[in-house]
Design an enzyme around this catalytic site. Structure first.
Site, short mmCIF file in Angstrom:
data_model
loop_
_atom_site.label_atom_id
_atom_site.label_comp_id
_atom_site.label_asym_id
_atom_site.label_seq_id
_atom_site.Cartn_x
_atom_site.Cartn_y
_atom_site.Cartn_z
N GLU A 101 25.20 -16.94 -34.09
CA GLU A 101 24.82 -15.55 -33.84
C GLU A 101 25.42 -14.56 -34.84
OE1 GLU A 101 23.54 -14.74 -29.48
OE2 GLU A 101 25.62 -15.44 -29.41
N HIS A 120 31.06 -9.30 -30.62
CA HIS A 120 30.07 -9.84 -29.67
C HIS A 120 30.83 -10.61 -28.61
CE1 HIS A 120 26.83 -11.72 -27.67
NE2 HIS A 120 27.03 -12.91 -28.18
#
Length: 257
Positions: A101, A120
């Protein structure tokens, strides 16, 4: 030393800053150290566990950023830090595996020049607000940055049924559009993204985002009217939103210098 060596050194001394960036000047050691510390602090504070990540924009090249290899945040060392381009690809991975990601980071940096640090996380306290119609709103001054609004990214609107991971630049761009000019979008069934101008501030915002969610859930459980931080109050507090004093405490608690 020969005369030609003096000439070479003299030429090198007057290379402009922009040229150093193009030549791939390494990131300052203190920035890398802070990035490692950020990983450990966020784990210590329960924001990250075996998953999630924190990055920082390269201070000498705005078109690159630094992010650890694919490893649990608590285990990150300076040797794990990889430099990436804004396409989300490593400049030189040296055999190290990247987070899937990483495009969350690359696309945010691409569209938000004011952002220099990104987290994140999958913090459990945030999931109820990402998965329900109840908006996450600022409850107290340390989380006043939430007064700007907390949008929710619904991946199904962008790509239908997926594994819910931001594994492509296209999905990263869609998430960055939802972020817009805000500080922290939630991700339905997944977690959140937190942005800031420095590592200490993005770490502080991540910690107080979690605390705010827990406090708001407690207030909702009590029943009755809830009074949230007013946008004007948030604006007046914004100047002190850097968490610098807490940063030193968090580092000590996490056992980093």
């Amino acid at each position: 030393m020969l005369r030609r060596d003096f000439i070479a050194l003299g030429t090198l001394a007057f290379v402009p800053r922009s040229a150093w960036a193009q030549q791939g000047a390494p990131a300052p050691a203190d920035v890398v150290s802070d990035l490692v510390a950020g990983n450990h602090i966020l784990t210590q504070e329960g924001i990250l566990d075996g998953y999630g990540h924190i990055s920082v924009r390269h201070p000498r090249n705005k078109d690159r950023f630094l992010l650890a290899r694919s490893v649990a945040p608590e285990l990150v060392t300076t040797a794990d830090i990889i430099e990436y381009g804004l396409d989300g690809e490593p400049i030189d991975a040296k055999g190290r595996t990247s987070y899937k990601e990483r495009f969350i980071h690359s696309e945010v940096y691409r569209v938000r020049p004011d952002v220099n640090a990104v987290v994140h996380c999958h913090t459990p306290s945030l999931i109820p607000f990402a998965d329900s119609s109840v908006a996450l709103r600022p409850m107290y001054h340390q989380s006043a940055f939430l007064a700007a609004g907390v949008p929710v990214f619904e991946i199904r609107q962008a790509a239908g049924m997926t594994n819910m991971l931001i594994e492509t630049a296209a999905l990263g761009r869609t998430l960055a559009k939802v972020l817009a000019d805000k500080h922290a979008p939630l991700m339905r069934g997944h977690g959140a993204v937190v942005t800031a101008d420095t590592i200490p501030t993005v770490v502080g915002r991540s910690i107080y985002l979690d605390l705010n969610a827990r406090i708001q859930a407690q207030a909702i459980a009590l029943g009755g009217k809830i009074t949230y931080i007013d946008p004007e109050e948030a604006r007046k507090y914004a100047a002190s939103d850097n968490y610098s004093r807490a940063w030193e405490l968090w580092k000590r608690k996490a056992g980093v210098k």
